[in-house]
Scaffold this active site. Structure first.
Site, PDB file in Angstrom:
ATOM      1  N   LYS A  27       0.837  -1.205   0.000  1.00  0.00           N
ATOM      2  CA  LYS A  27       0.000   0.000   0.000  1.00  0.00           C
ATOM      3  C   LYS A  27       0.867   1.248   0.000  1.00  0.00           C
ATOM      4  O   LYS A  27       0.665   2.167  -0.787  1.00  0.00           O
ATOM      5  CB  LYS A  27      -0.926  -0.034   1.219  1.00  0.00           C
ATOM      6  CG  LYS A  27      -2.150   0.807   1.080  1.00  0.00           C
ATOM      7  CD  LYS A  27      -3.021   0.712   2.340  1.00  0.00           C
ATOM      8  CE  LYS A  27      -3.767  -0.606   2.424  1.00  0.00           C
ATOM      9  NZ  LYS A  27      -4.360  -0.830   3.762  1.00  0.00           N
ATOM     10  N   ARG A  97      -3.369   3.040   8.551  1.00  0.00           N
ATOM     11  CA  ARG A  97      -3.673   1.896   7.687  1.00  0.00           C
ATOM     12  C   ARG A  97      -2.521   0.908   7.665  1.00  0.00           C
ATOM     13  O   ARG A  97      -1.364   1.293   7.572  1.00  0.00           O
ATOM     14  CB  ARG A  97      -3.921   2.382   6.250  1.00  0.00           C
ATOM     15  CG  ARG A  97      -4.695   3.669   6.156  1.00  0.00           C
ATOM     16  CD  ARG A  97      -4.719   4.225   4.737  1.00  0.00           C
ATOM     17  NE  ARG A  97      -5.378   3.326   3.808  1.00  0.00           N
ATOM     18  CZ  ARG A  97      -5.401   3.507   2.494  1.00  0.00           C
ATOM     19  NH1 ARG A  97      -4.766   4.547   1.962  1.00  0.00           N
ATOM     20  NH2 ARG A  97      -6.021   2.647   1.718  1.00  0.00           N
ATOM     21  N   GLY A 106      -8.491  -7.586   4.180  1.00  0.00           N
ATOM     22  CA  GLY A 106      -9.253  -7.589   5.423  1.00  0.00           C
ATOM     23  C   GLY A 106      -8.566  -8.251   6.602  1.00  0.00           C
ATOM     24  O   GLY A 106      -9.152  -8.402   7.654  1.00  0.00           O
ATOM     25  N   MET A 108      -5.836  -7.256   8.211  1.00  0.00           N
ATOM     26  CA  MET A 108      -5.274  -6.366   9.212  1.00  0.00           C
ATOM     27  C   MET A 108      -6.126  -5.123   9.320  1.00  0.00           C
ATOM     28  O   MET A 108      -7.119  -4.991   8.647  1.00  0.00           O
ATOM     29  CB  MET A 108      -3.840  -6.091   8.859  1.00  0.00           C
ATOM     30  CG  MET A 108      -3.076  -7.420   8.854  1.00  0.00           C
ATOM     31  SD  MET A 108      -1.374  -7.221   9.122  1.00  0.00           S
ATOM     32  CE  MET A 108      -1.032  -6.179   7.787  1.00  0.00           C
ATOM     33  N   ARG A 364      -3.363  -1.493  -6.426  1.00  0.00           N
ATOM     34  CA  ARG A 364      -2.542  -2.704  -6.330  1.00  0.00           C
ATOM     35  C   ARG A 364      -2.943  -3.626  -7.468  1.00  0.00           C
ATOM     36  O   ARG A 364      -4.026  -3.468  -8.056  1.00  0.00           O
ATOM     37  CB  ARG A 364      -2.765  -3.405  -4.991  1.00  0.00           C
ATOM     38  CG  ARG A 364      -4.204  -3.885  -4.828  1.00  0.00           C
ATOM     39  CD  ARG A 364      -4.429  -4.545  -3.463  1.00  0.00           C
ATOM     40  NE  ARG A 364      -5.857  -4.722  -3.251  1.00  0.00           N
ATOM     41  CZ  ARG A 364      -6.457  -4.703  -2.069  1.00  0.00           C
ATOM     42  NH1 ARG A 364      -5.751  -4.493  -0.984  1.00  0.00           N
ATOM     43  NH2 ARG A 364      -7.733  -4.883  -1.956  1.00  0.00           N
ATOM     44  N   HIS A 482     -15.723  -8.911   1.192  1.00  0.00           N
ATOM     45  CA  HIS A 482     -14.662  -9.796   1.670  1.00  0.00           C
ATOM     46  C   HIS A 482     -14.762 -11.185   1.040  1.00  0.00           C
ATOM     47  O   HIS A 482     -13.784 -11.720   0.524  1.00  0.00           O
ATOM     48  CB  HIS A 482     -14.740  -9.907   3.199  1.00  0.00           C
ATOM     49  CG  HIS A 482     -13.755 -10.866   3.790  1.00  0.00           C
ATOM     50  ND1 HIS A 482     -14.104 -12.148   4.128  1.00  0.00           N
ATOM     51  CD2 HIS A 482     -12.432 -10.747   4.040  1.00  0.00           C
ATOM     52  CE1 HIS A 482     -13.030 -12.766   4.594  1.00  0.00           C
ATOM     53  NE2 HIS A 482     -12.011 -11.936   4.556  1.00  0.00           N
ATOM     54  N   SER A 796      12.440 -43.854 -15.506  1.00  0.00           N
ATOM     55  CA  SER A 796      11.341 -43.003 -15.076  1.00  0.00           C
ATOM     56  C   SER A 796      11.353 -43.017 -13.555  1.00  0.00           C
ATOM     57  O   SER A 796      11.300 -44.078 -12.938  1.00  0.00           O
ATOM     58  CB  SER A 796      10.012 -43.535 -15.603  1.00  0.00           C
ATOM     59  OG  SER A 796       8.968 -42.771 -15.059  1.00  0.00           O
ATOM     60  N   CYS A 863       7.230 -40.075 -13.196  1.00  0.00           N
ATOM     61  CA  CYS A 863       5.800 -40.297 -13.115  1.00  0.00           C
ATOM     62  C   CYS A 863       5.473 -40.195 -11.627  1.00  0.00           C
ATOM     63  O   CYS A 863       6.363 -40.118 -10.797  1.00  0.00           O
ATOM     64  CB  CYS A 863       5.427 -41.649 -13.684  1.00  0.00           C
ATOM     65  SG  CYS A 863       6.386 -43.011 -13.032  1.00  0.00           S
ATOM     66  N   TYR A 883      11.103 -35.256 -19.638  1.00  0.00           N
ATOM     67  CA  TYR A 883       9.669 -34.994 -19.525  1.00  0.00           C
ATOM     68  C   TYR A 883       9.198 -35.222 -18.091  1.00  0.00           C
ATOM     69  O   TYR A 883       9.890 -35.845 -17.289  1.00  0.00           O
ATOM     70  CB  TYR A 883       8.872 -35.890 -20.479  1.00  0.00           C
ATOM     71  CG  TYR A 883       8.891 -37.349 -20.090  1.00  0.00           C
ATOM     72  CD1 TYR A 883       7.969 -37.855 -19.168  1.00  0.00           C
ATOM     73  CD2 TYR A 883       9.837 -38.232 -20.619  1.00  0.00           C
ATOM     74  CE1 TYR A 883       7.991 -39.179 -18.791  1.00  0.00           C
ATOM     75  CE2 TYR A 883       9.865 -39.562 -20.251  1.00  0.00           C
ATOM     76  CZ  TYR A 883       8.948 -40.030 -19.325  1.00  0.00           C
ATOM     77  OH  TYR A 883       8.968 -41.336 -18.931  1.00  0.00           O
TER      78      TYR A 883
HETATM   79  P1  ADP Z   1      -7.709  -2.464   3.591  1.00  0.00           P
HETATM   80  O1  ADP Z   1      -6.298  -2.866   3.550  1.00  0.00           O
HETATM   81  O2  ADP Z   1      -8.539  -3.325   4.468  1.00  0.00           O
HETATM   82  O3  ADP Z   1      -8.276  -2.204   2.251  1.00  0.00           O
HETATM   83  P2  ADP Z   1      -7.375   0.371   3.882  1.00  0.00           P
HETATM   84  O4  ADP Z   1      -6.216   0.860   4.632  1.00  0.00           O
HETATM   85  O5  ADP Z   1      -7.273   0.404   2.412  1.00  0.00           O
HETATM   86  O6  ADP Z   1      -7.741  -1.075   4.389  1.00  0.00           O
HETATM   87  O7  ADP Z   1      -8.615   1.202   4.348  1.00  0.00           O
HETATM   88  C1  ADP Z   1      -9.903   0.845   3.974  1.00  0.00           C
HETATM   89  C2  ADP Z   1     -10.658   2.005   3.436  1.00  0.00           C
HETATM   90  O8  ADP Z   1     -10.633   3.099   4.329  1.00  0.00           O
HETATM   91  C3  ADP Z   1     -10.114   2.576   2.156  1.00  0.00           C
HETATM   92  O9  ADP Z   1     -10.543   1.885   1.051  1.00  0.00           O
HETATM   93  C4  ADP Z   1     -10.693   3.964   2.164  1.00  0.00           C
HETATM   94  O10 ADP Z   1     -11.981   3.937   1.635  1.00  0.00           O
HETATM   95  C5  ADP Z   1     -10.730   4.296   3.620  1.00  0.00           C
HETATM   96  N1  ADP Z   1      -9.601   5.180   3.932  1.00  0.00           N
HETATM   97  C6  ADP Z   1      -8.370   4.849   4.322  1.00  0.00           C
HETATM   98  N2  ADP Z   1      -7.594   5.934   4.480  1.00  0.00           N
HETATM   99  C7  ADP Z   1      -8.376   6.996   4.167  1.00  0.00           C
HETATM  100  C8  ADP Z   1      -8.162   8.401   4.120  1.00  0.00           C
HETATM  101  N3  ADP Z   1      -6.984   8.932   4.425  1.00  0.00           N
HETATM  102  N4  ADP Z   1      -9.182   9.182   3.751  1.00  0.00           N
HETATM  103  C9  ADP Z   1     -10.366   8.648   3.445  1.00  0.00           C
HETATM  104  N5  ADP Z   1     -10.639   7.338   3.463  1.00  0.00           N
HETATM  105  C10 ADP Z   1      -9.652   6.512   3.829  1.00  0.00           C
HETATM  106 MG    MG Z   2      -7.767  -0.964   0.968  1.00  0.00          MG
HETATM  107 MG    MG Z   3      -8.967  -3.433   6.599  1.00  0.00          MG
END
Ligand code: ADP
Ligand code: MG
Ligand code: MG
Length: 980
Positions: A27, A97, A106, A108, A364, A482, A796, A863, A883
């Site tokens: 990220k 984040r 999802g 972390m 990503r 999720h 083989s 095999c 092979y």
């Molecule tokens: P995950 O790894 O679970 O996707 P993120 O860190 O991407 O978690 O956060 C999930 C959501 O939170 C993001 O998709 C975004 O919508 C919201 N978010 C995160 N940081 C910000 C921010 N600085 N401003 C607004 N929304 C945010």
């Molecule tokens: Mg995200």
């Molecule tokens: Mg999350």
């Protein structure tokens, strides 16, 4: 200088880049990269993964430099935003984040709106004049923070449904109920204010601590929670399934908040630059107006489509982003194109629109189904975005399985009404018993049942049950929920947002349109179309030959592949199927197979008679009766293979396996042998062995009873001779199993020579072409390969037995202790699944080396189950095997794994020594010499030529000076690629 633990991004530039995933996490690296690309990203900073590892190495303490660096970075963000963190007038809010090297959807935690306290709250209300928005943000902060920081990271494990988050949600539901509204967005500022107070009281009551009213305390609490979540139960479980190492650590991103919840000119969403389910090159995504963060993914409200190509059954009534906010949508679409052009891969993006201004929050490489992976790779290569090698590397061999595996029979489906419809989130078909919790799914699956996990929505706590299920069905959530994300990553059949389902967790029932179903009832899912059936439907195989993209990418792979791919097949049907999948021969045809399965009653009876025979005469009589069946069976498969090599293994299993147990069968046998039951029982008893796996089996039978070998050889050679006489082609390879000394091979060869002569005379042929070889499955045979190769024309490797005998692990009994070995990390993985690269691989290498010393053109293959395992295929490629052979369904996977092995080899070689890249480029410059090698590689299997040595020499000689420029360029390119 002090170590740099914090990397800033914002204002059109960044300390880091997209290449720095190991340090900044996926990220963080991509946020930096987007900044560098002048894409609008809220400013922020990343605490590196090194902080995480240092934190755990030092007993959960931060490096001393960290605090100062965070302060500095925060000041940088404050300056860019014109706000101050914790300031009552113009407060800055941030998100905290997580972000590991590889996305762990999802797994972390993220906390939004950090920095809201009683005083900053008022400041923001004064500033925006929008108390509703401020209280909405505040109640979100309390919900996330209490859950993530105060409960999970603190190690509190509440009972199911008793967690703080659930409790707060109850309060919110109660409030909505009291106010007679259903949507979060219908709650007023006053409602949200009251809720915030209730929330704080509940937090104090349940967790015994007040919600912190200090911005800095919140920030460090959030940071600490992300680092702790790396060792949390969910993350550990996810890493176990995905085989990710714990020492990677996670990074933490602190980023200025932008708000999607300021009103109806605000929104938040998730999108893919191409359709992740089908691979179609169409922008695909979902969004919610007046919402924040996880709302879209959590499926709280049904998200709306961003454009027409994102419409589906559930969301088609909603207006699209393109309609509601045309200008931000136009920008979003441009960014989509920019990101794809830059990353040259499909991107999974997250965005927020604050008052018509678009902000990007994440990008990503997106997860995709196998079908989508193939289609995207082919289309990107055809539009010259990537080259064919890259295209081939884009598809994981295992993903191909999705394209081959059975789906619900479309004919039956067409005539069946679905019980319900949902969103097609994960491909393919699945049939199984419905269960309602992840634990039940896991335990029932363990007991051998096929299960479907049915949930309102899934959460990261469910991953083990999702993994154990054939398919997943949820009543809530959208295509980016999720369940959808995880299922797509695994290529698992999944249907989400199936709103007709009413799940009653207390009674473990499911109601659809008034009809009640119980746990254990069988359902069928069509994950490609989102259809749910309330009974079992038959499954069929997809029509691969008409899957154009699949055919293309497989053909491209074959141009790079160096080793041949064969199949293990015992029947003409299997042989046919494998040929369609691209098999270039049969690597294992087991004679004993003709005594199993349908229509084998009579030949099995004759075999039993032969086994129970006492004298040579008796045995010969039984063998003579058996002969025509054996010949016909072999002939059918040889005919299907039409001149491609077919390795036929002589009778291998211990004889007692064939002694009947049913009284009726025993009597029949006694009558046919003209002996009484007493005698028969005695004969059967004499066949008993204490350790049949290492008993009288394989070549040992032929040593004791040469007539058994003779009959088999005659059946093989006559089958081939008959085909030749019919102007058809046949190439049998006679394989002697369970050998441990070359003398065994010599002893059996005498029989083969004699029979060959007789068959030639009988059919008036000069010769019947065949090869004579052995299976190497006993370590002694591997080590004496120089001698074995004096008689054997091919080896083989029977890697199942070779593994069994090297470890001394009985493969029938390993189930009793393997899990302990894996858990205690005594073994890295199941050696019967992936070739053990310490010893078994070594034995194979030694065997090949010694064998080829005696016979340079010795043909070598494997095999056994390993032949279809991508990691083992890579080993076989580098060990110089001719092979690999695997079950029909694994053939495309092995083909592809072998192609990738060749490409990886090439890239590695280029990276290791730029000089080698020079040679390669030189080779390109002399097409005449290069050409024959390509042709040989295509034919692959039958050629034994040691490929590596020869062409290199040619290249050296041929390198013309004029090509120097191209050469340099290629070397540079290779070096650059190696750096990634
Ligand atoms: P995950 O790894 O679970 O996707 P993120 O860190 O991407 O978690 O956060 C999930 C959501 O939170 C993001 O998709 C975004 O919508 C919201 N978010 C995160 N940081 C910000 C921010 N600085 N401003 C607004 N929304 C945010
Ligand atoms: Mg995200
Ligand atoms: Mg999350």
């Amino acid at each position: 200088m002090a170590k740099k633990y914090v990397y800033k991004f914002g204002g059109g530039k960044a300390d880091g880049t997209g290449e720095m995933k190991n340090l900044l996490g996926g990220k963080g690296a991509n946020l930096a990269e987007m900044c560098n690309l002048a894409i609008p990203v809220p400013p922020g900073f990343t605490l590196t993964t090194e902080v995480c590892t240092a934190y755990y190495d030092s007993g959960r303490k931060y490096p001393s430099e960290l605090e100062g660096q965070v302060k500095q970075a925060l000041a940088f963000v404050e300056k860019l935003m014109g706000r101050k963190f914790g300031d009552p007038k113009r407060p800055l809010l941030v998100s905290v984040r997580s972000g590991a090297r590889q996305s762990m959807p999802g797994m972390m935690e993220t906390v939004l709106n950090v920095g809201l306290t009683d005083s900053t709250l008022q400041g923001m209300i004064d500033e925006t004049g929008d108390p509703r928005f401020v209280y909405d943000s505040y109640r979100r902060l309390i919900m996330m923070y209490s859950d993530v920081v105060m409960e999970k990271a603190a190690g509190i494990e509440p009972a199911e449904g008793q967690g703080i988050r659930g409790q707060l949600e109850h309060l919110m539901e109660a409030r909505k109920h009291a106010r007679g509204v259903t949507l979060d967005t219908d709650l007023t500022a006053e409602d949200l204010k009251i809720l915030s107070e209730q929330f704080k009281a509940k937090v104090k009551e349940l967790l015994g601590k007040p919600f912190p009213d200090n911005a800095m305390e919140q920030l460090w609490g959030g940071i600490g929670a992300v680092f702790s979540s790396w060792m949390g139960k969910r993350a550990v479980e996810y890493r176990r399934i995905e085989k990710l190492p714990a020492h990677w650590g996670t990074a933490v991103n602190v980023q200025a908040m932008v708000f999607g919840n300021m009103g109806d000119d605000c929104a938040t969403g998730v999108a893919f630059t191409r359709n992740p389910a089908t691979g179609e090159n169409a922008f695909y995504g979902e969004f919610l107006t007046n919402a924040q963060g996880e709302d879209v993914v959590a499926g709280i409200r049904t998200p709306a489509p961003i454009n027409d190509s994102s419409k589906n059954e559930a969301n088609k009534v909603n207006r699209t982003l393109e309609e509601v906010m045309p200008e931000p949508y136009r920008q979003l679409n441009q960014i989509r194109l920019k990101l794809e052009a830059h990353y040259k891969d499909m991107q999974d993006i997250e965005f927020t629109i604050e008052r018509d201004k678009l902000w990007m929050l994440q990008t990503r490489n997106g997860k995709r189904t196998g079908n989508a992976a193939v289609r995207m790779a082919v289309e990107m290569a055809e539009s010259r975005m990537i080259d064919r090698k890259t295209a081939v590397m884009r598809v994981k061999p295992e993903q191909l399985l999705e394209l081959l595996l059975p789906m619900l029979d479309p004919k039956v489906e067409a005539a069946t009404l679905p019980a319900a419809k949902g969103l097609p989130a994960g491909p393919g078909g699945a049939v199984g018993e419905i269960v309602f919790t992840a634990d039940d799914a896991a335990s029932r699956a363990k007991a051998g049942h096929k299960v479907l996990l049915v949930r309102a929505e899934t959460s990261p706590e469910d991953v083990h049950g999702m993994h154990a299920s054939e398919g997943i069905l949820t009543s809530k959530g959208g295509m980016t929920s999720h369940a959808a994300l995880v299922a797509r990553g695994w290529g698992k059949c999944c249907i989400v947002g199936c709103s007709a389902l009413q799940i009653d967790m207390r009674n473990r029932t499911l109601t659809i349109g008034g009809k009640v179903y119980r746990e254990g009832d069988v359902f069928s899912l069509n994950g490609t179309q989102g259809k749910v059936y309330d009974h079992a439907l038959p499954m069929v195989f997809p029509d691969l030959e008409h899957n154009e993209c699949y055919m293309k990418i497989m053909a491209w792979g074959d141009t790079f592949r160096k080793i041949g791919i064969r199949t293990n097949a015992d029947t003409p049907e299997d042989a046919n199927r494998a040929r369609k999948f691209g098999a270039q021969g049969i690597g294992l045809f087991r004679i004993e197979h003709m005594f199993y399965g349908e229509g084998s009653d009579h030949s099995l009876f004759l075999l039993r008679k032969m086994i129970m025979s006492k004298s040579v005469e008796e045995r010969t009589e039984a063998l003579n009766e058996l002969f025509p069946f054996m010949k016909a069976d072999i002939k059918r498969t040889l005919a299907v293979m039409d001149g491609l090599p077919v390795t036929i293994r002589l009778l291998d299993p211990p004889l007692h396996e064939f002694v009947p147990r049913a009284q009726e069968r025993l009597e029949e046998l006694a009558a046919s042998l003209h002996i009484d039951m007493n005698d028969l029982h005695k004969r059967a008893e004499s066949l008993h062995e204490n350790n049949p796996m290492m008993g009288h089996r394989g070549v040992r039978l032929g040593v004791t009873y040469p007539e058994i070998t003779e009959t088999q050889i005659r059946a093989i050679l006559e089958a081939a001779a008959e085909l030749i006489k019919e102007n058809k082609k046949a190439l049998p390879e006679i394989m002697v199993p369970v050998t441990c000394t070359s003398k065994e091979l010599d002893c059996q060869k005498v029989i083969v020579d004699k029979v060959h002569k007789e068959v030639c005379e009988k059919f008036g042929l000069k010769k019947v072409p065949y090869l004579y070889g052995t299976m190497i499955e006993i370590p002694r045979a591997a080590l004496t390969s120089d001698k074995m190769a004096e008689t054997a024309e091919f080896f083989s490797f029977g890697t199942n037995d070779l593994t069994q005998m090297s470890f001394g692990f009985s493969r029938d009994d390993i189930g009793g202790f393997l899990s302990d070995y894996l858990e205690q990390k005594l073994l890295p993985e199941d050696p019967f699944a992936t070739i053990d690269n310490e010893a078994v691989a070594e034995l194979i290498k030694i065997s090949i080396e010694r064998g080829r010393k005696t016979r340079p053109n010795l043909k070598v293959g494997i095999c056994g189950e390993h032949g279809g395992d991508p990691a083992s295929v890579r080993f076989c490629h580098s060990a110089g095997l001719n092979y690999v052979s695997c079950s029909p369904f694994r053939v495309p996977i092995a083909r592809f794994a072998a192609a990738q092995a060749a490409i990886i080899d090439e890239q590695k070689a280029a990276a290791a020594a730029p000089a080698k890249a020079v040679k390669k480029a030189a080779k390109k410059a002399s097409p005449k010499k290069a050409a024959p090698k390509k042709a040989a590689a295509k034919k692959a299997a039958p050629k034994a030529a040691p490929k590596k040595a020869a062409p290199k020499k040619v290249a050296k000689k041929a390198a013309p000076k004029a090509a120097a420029k191209t050469v340099k360029k290629a070397a540079k390119k290779a070096a650059r690629r190696a750096g990634r």
